[in-house]
Design a protein around this motif. Structure first.
Motif, PDB file in Angstrom:
ATOM      1  N   ASN A  40       0.817  -1.217   0.000  1.00 57.51           N
ATOM      2  CA  ASN A  40       0.000   0.000   0.000  1.00 57.51           C
ATOM      3  C   ASN A  40       0.853   1.270   0.000  1.00 57.51           C
ATOM      4  O   ASN A  40       0.807   2.092   0.913  1.00 57.51           O
ATOM      5  N   ARG A  41       1.631   1.429  -1.055  1.00 55.26           N
ATOM      6  CA  ARG A  41       2.529   2.585  -1.192  1.00 55.26           C
ATOM      7  C   ARG A  41       1.938   3.718  -2.030  1.00 55.26           C
ATOM      8  O   ARG A  41       2.638   4.669  -2.380  1.00 55.26           O
ATOM      9  N   SER A  42       0.664   3.630  -2.349  1.00 56.65           N
ATOM     10  CA  SER A  42       0.065   4.623  -3.257  1.00 56.65           C
ATOM     11  C   SER A  42       0.100   6.037  -2.693  1.00 56.65           C
ATOM     12  O   SER A  42       0.055   7.013  -3.451  1.00 56.65           O
ATOM     13  N   ASN A  43       0.201   6.176  -1.379  1.00 55.45           N
ATOM     14  CA  ASN A  43       0.237   7.511  -0.781  1.00 55.45           C
ATOM     15  C   ASN A  43       1.627   8.140  -0.857  1.00 55.45           C
ATOM     16  O   ASN A  43       1.783   9.318  -0.543  1.00 55.45           O
ATOM     17  N   TYR A  44       2.614   7.364  -1.272  1.00 58.62           N
ATOM     18  CA  TYR A  44       3.992   7.847  -1.306  1.00 58.62           C
ATOM     19  C   TYR A  44       4.623   7.836  -2.693  1.00 58.62           C
ATOM     20  O   TYR A  44       5.550   8.591  -2.970  1.00 58.62           O
ATOM     21  N   SER A  45       4.139   6.969  -3.570  1.00 59.73           N
ATOM     22  CA  SER A  45       4.863   6.631  -4.793  1.00 59.73           C
ATOM     23  C   SER A  45       5.007   7.807  -5.752  1.00 59.73           C
ATOM     24  O   SER A  45       5.991   7.900  -6.482  1.00 59.73           O
ATOM     25  N   HIS A  46       4.056   8.718  -5.773  1.00 60.58           N
ATOM     26  CA  HIS A  46       4.102   9.822  -6.742  1.00 60.58           C
ATOM     27  C   HIS A  46       5.194  10.822  -6.391  1.00 60.58           C
ATOM     28  O   HIS A  46       5.950  11.268  -7.270  1.00 60.58           O
ATOM     29  N   LEU A  47       5.300  11.180  -5.114  1.00 60.65           N
ATOM     30  CA  LEU A  47       6.394  12.067  -4.710  1.00 60.65           C
ATOM     31  C   LEU A  47       7.734  11.373  -4.905  1.00 60.65           C
ATOM     32  O   LEU A  47       8.714  12.013  -5.316  1.00 60.65           O
ATOM     33  N   GLU A  48       7.799  10.072  -4.658  1.00 57.97           N
ATOM     34  CA  GLU A  48       9.032   9.332  -4.896  1.00 57.97           C
ATOM     35  C   GLU A  48       9.474   9.477  -6.345  1.00 57.97           C
ATOM     36  O   GLU A  48      10.629   9.798  -6.639  1.00 57.97           O
ATOM     37  N   ALA A  49       8.571   9.226  -7.266  1.00 54.27           N
ATOM     38  CA  ALA A  49       8.911   9.268  -8.688  1.00 54.27           C
ATOM     39  C   ALA A  49       9.378  10.657  -9.100  1.00 54.27           C
ATOM     40  O   ALA A  49      10.423  10.819  -9.752  1.00 54.27           O
ATOM     41  N   PHE A  50       8.612  11.663  -8.734  1.00 56.29           N
ATOM     42  CA  PHE A  50       8.897  13.021  -9.190  1.00 56.29           C
ATOM     43  C   PHE A  50      10.163  13.570  -8.544  1.00 56.29           C
ATOM     44  O   PHE A  50      11.060  14.090  -9.234  1.00 56.29           O
ATOM     45  N   ALA A  51      10.285  13.437  -7.222  1.00 59.41           N
ATOM     46  CA  ALA A  51      11.434  14.011  -6.517  1.00 59.41           C
ATOM     47  C   ALA A  51      12.731  13.347  -6.936  1.00 59.41           C
ATOM     48  O   ALA A  51      13.749  14.018  -7.173  1.00 59.41           O
ATOM     49  N   ARG A  52      12.724  12.028  -7.052  1.00 56.33           N
ATOM     50  CA  ARG A  52      13.947  11.324  -7.404  1.00 56.33           C
ATOM     51  C   ARG A  52      14.356  11.612  -8.852  1.00 56.33           C
ATOM     52  O   ARG A  52      15.528  11.819  -9.145  1.00 56.33           O
ATOM     53  N   LEU A  53      13.381  11.628  -9.726  1.00 62.45           N
ATOM     54  CA  LEU A  53      13.685  11.893 -11.128  1.00 62.45           C
ATOM     55  C   LEU A  53      14.289  13.278 -11.321  1.00 62.45           C
ATOM     56  O   LEU A  53      15.315  13.431 -11.989  1.00 62.45           O
ATOM     57  N   ILE A  54      13.672  14.298 -10.746  1.00 61.98           N
ATOM     58  CA  ILE A  54      14.192  15.652 -10.990  1.00 61.98           C
ATOM     59  C   ILE A  54      15.529  15.862 -10.286  1.00 61.98           C
ATOM     60  O   ILE A  54      16.330  16.686 -10.728  1.00 61.98           O
ATOM     61  N   ASN A  55      15.795  15.107  -9.218  1.00 66.56           N
ATOM     62  CA  ASN A  55      17.116  15.187  -8.596  1.00 66.56           C
ATOM     63  C   ASN A  55      18.181  14.676  -9.567  1.00 66.56           C
ATOM     64  O   ASN A  55      19.231  15.295  -9.752  1.00 66.56           O
ATOM     65  N   GLY A  56      17.904  13.554 -10.211  1.00 67.68           N
ATOM     66  CA  GLY A  56      18.849  13.029 -11.184  1.00 67.68           C
ATOM     67  C   GLY A  56      19.051  13.938 -12.379  1.00 67.68           C
ATOM     68  O   GLY A  56      20.142  13.985 -12.970  1.00 67.68           O
ATOM     69  N   MET A  57      18.007  14.681 -12.746  1.00 67.74           N
ATOM     70  CA  MET A  57      18.074  15.574 -13.907  1.00 67.74           C
ATOM     71  C   MET A  57      18.569  16.970 -13.560  1.00 67.74           C
ATOM     72  O   MET A  57      18.881  17.770 -14.457  1.00 67.74           O
ATOM     73  N   SER A  58      18.644  17.301 -12.277  1.00 63.82           N
ATOM     74  CA  SER A  58      18.850  18.679 -11.840  1.00 63.82           C
ATOM     75  C   SER A  58      20.136  19.305 -12.370  1.00 63.82           C
ATOM     76  O   SER A  58      20.148  20.461 -12.798  1.00 63.82           O
ATOM     77  N   ALA A  59      21.234  18.565 -12.336  1.00 62.68           N
ATOM     78  CA  ALA A  59      22.513  19.136 -12.779  1.00 62.68           C
ATOM     79  C   ALA A  59      22.463  19.470 -14.267  1.00 62.68           C
ATOM     80  O   ALA A  59      23.012  20.491 -14.707  1.00 62.68           O
ATOM     81  N   TRP A  60      21.824  18.617 -15.052  1.00 63.29           N
ATOM     82  CA  TRP A  60      21.673  18.883 -16.486  1.00 63.29           C
ATOM     83  C   TRP A  60      20.822  20.129 -16.709  1.00 63.29           C
ATOM     84  O   TRP A  60      21.155  20.978 -17.555  1.00 63.29           O
ATOM     85  N   LEU A  61      19.751  20.282 -15.949  1.00 65.88           N
ATOM     86  CA  LEU A  61      18.880  21.450 -16.094  1.00 65.88           C
ATOM     87  C   LEU A  61      19.637  22.742 -15.804  1.00 65.88           C
ATOM     88  O   LEU A  61      19.409  23.761 -16.455  1.00 65.88           O
ATOM     89  N   GLU A  62      20.522  22.697 -14.817  1.00 67.05           N
ATOM     90  CA  GLU A  62      21.175  23.913 -14.333  1.00 67.05           C
ATOM     91  C   GLU A  62      22.315  24.384 -15.222  1.00 67.05           C
ATOM     92  O   GLU A  62      22.599  25.585 -15.303  1.00 67.05           O
ATOM     93  N   GLN A  63      22.958  23.472 -15.909  1.00 63.99           N
ATOM     94  CA  GLN A  63      24.152  23.798 -16.683  1.00 63.99           C
ATOM     95  C   GLN A  63      23.804  24.410 -18.031  1.00 63.99           C
ATOM     96  O   GLN A  63      23.016  23.854 -18.797  1.00 63.99           O
ATOM     97  N   ASP A  64      24.385  25.559 -18.330  1.00 61.45           N
ATOM     98  CA  ASP A  64      24.241  26.133 -19.670  1.00 61.45           C
ATOM     99  C   ASP A  64      24.982  25.258 -20.675  1.00 61.45           C
ATOM    100  O   ASP A  64      26.005  24.651 -20.350  1.00 61.45           O
TER     101      ASP A  64
END
Length: 381
Positions: A40-64
């Motif tokens: 019963n992880r449905s109350n947590y899984s969406h923030l997990e997906a979004f937060a973890r994904l954008i963390n992995g992408m964050s350095a690419w987003l920030e770099q010109d």
């Protein structure tokens, strides 16, 4: 396809279903939730997906970038992520995420906070004022619960560090101080920390401990002299653990399925990727060999035709779909920690990681009868 384009292609392949949905406020509607039995992880899984994904992408987003085509792609994804943030922290949105119920939000709010620390221009400064206020509220909502006596101490600390960076006067230095001092006690030598009182052989030094300690000391280290005094030691320990991690990559691009949370796949190399991003590899490692080793891991994993479901969402597994390795805390959202390997995309194409000539990584040299340096353990006390 050259290395950088391949990395970008595989990262965006992973990201597209999540970001297409969350940018429209439809993540809860569209994302399947695969989980362990009746977890019963449905109350947590969406923030997990979004937060973890954008963390992995964050350095690419920030770099010109000087590459015009990549710059256009990047702006498109940065806009989607900012739209996703607006939905995630808006109580009126159908995609409002759980920052306050249960213990799990402490974890993924911390990954969200680390993303903001890694990409302040793209993920903080460009937010609308109302969204920024909602972000601060979401971060503070985690304070109602205490972290477990483990790597979770760093989660609480990184949230407070993010509040400090956002200019909040009521950030809590005690949570930072506790995490730093406790992990001093949990350092066991040769670049390794224990995750709690007992050492466990797993990838949590990479998933969480080392990269977050470095983010923490970078964000708030200069607030107190005794925090700043720890910085050099943290950096040296991190270099030593990077030396150890690089040797885990086999000549075939595999790595040992050891310990907890194997469904994070090549997120196991968060630390090595972060050391590349920080340009802090140990002297005996070349950027060319680390690039080739990490690329081999990505390629070996992507060769599976069951890594994603029919709609492009990650499945539970170490390589392909292997649901038996999903612990009770694992669900679809958890899996997006795999994106952390992509931090080197935050480096310009002229950086040695992208421009150095190809070179075999250590294990490949060793098993090809090629000279390689002996492993030098270090106390790094």
């Amino acid at each position: 396809m050259d290395r950088r384009k391949y990395w970008l292609h595989t990262m965006l392949t992973m990201a597209n279903p999540v970001l297409d949905a969350v940018s429209e406020g439809k993540l809860k509607q569209n994302m399947p939730i695969e989980e362990h039995g009746s977890a019963n992880r449905s109350n947590y899984s969406h923030l997990e997906a979004f937060a973890r994904l954008i963390n992995g992408m964050s350095a690419w987003l920030e770099q010109d970038t000087e590459d015009h085509e990549e710059a256009i792609i990047k702006e498109t994804y940065a806009k989607k992520i900012r739209q996703g943030i607006a939905h995630a922290v808006d109580v009126a949105s159908p995609d409002y995420m759980n920052f306050s119920e249960g213990d799990q939000p402490i974890v993924d709010t911390a990954f969200f906070a680390q993303a903001l620390l890694r990409a302040p221009k793209q993920l903080c400064e460009k937010l609308e004022p109302a969204v920024r206020d909602n972000v601060i509220t979401a971060l503070k909502n985690t304070r109602s619960r205490k972290p477990h006596f483990s790597n979770w101490l760093i989660f609480s600390a990184i949230i407070e560090a993010c509040l400090y960076e956002l200019g909040e006067e009521d950030w809590d230095p005690m949570r930072v101080d506790y995490a730093l001092k406790q992990f001093d006690q949990w350092y066991v030598g040769d670049g390794h920390y224990s995750d709690g009182p007992m050492f466990q052989a797993d990838y949590y030094n990479s998933y969480v401990i080392q990269p977050m300690l470095l983010s923490l000391i970078e964000a708030v280290g200069d607030v107190y002299p005794d925090w700043l005094e720890r910085k050099e030691g943290l950096i040296e320990r991190a270099k030593q653990y990077a030396l150890f991690q690089e040797r885990l990559i086999s000549p075939e691009g595999t790595f040992p399925p050891i310990g907890r949370s194997l469904a994070y796949r090549y997120g196991a190399f968060h630390h090595l990727a972060n050391q590349v991003l920080r340009s802090e590899l140990p002297e005996s490692l070349s950027y060319g060999q680390v690039r080739e080793g990490l690329t081999a891991v990505i390629k070996r994993t992507f060769q599976s035709d069951t890594m994603f479901d029919e709609n492009g969402w990650l499945t539970i597994g170490f390589r392909g779909h292997q649901p038996m390795i999903g612990e009770p805390y694992i669900s679809t959202g958890s899996l997006y920690l795999a994106s952390f390997i992509y931090l080197p995309l935050g480096l310009d194409m002229s950086h040695p990681f992208w421009s150095d000539p190809d070179e075999d990584w250590t294990a490949k040299k060793a098993w090809n009868d090629t000279a390689f340096p002996i492993y030098q353990g270090a106390n790094c006390s």
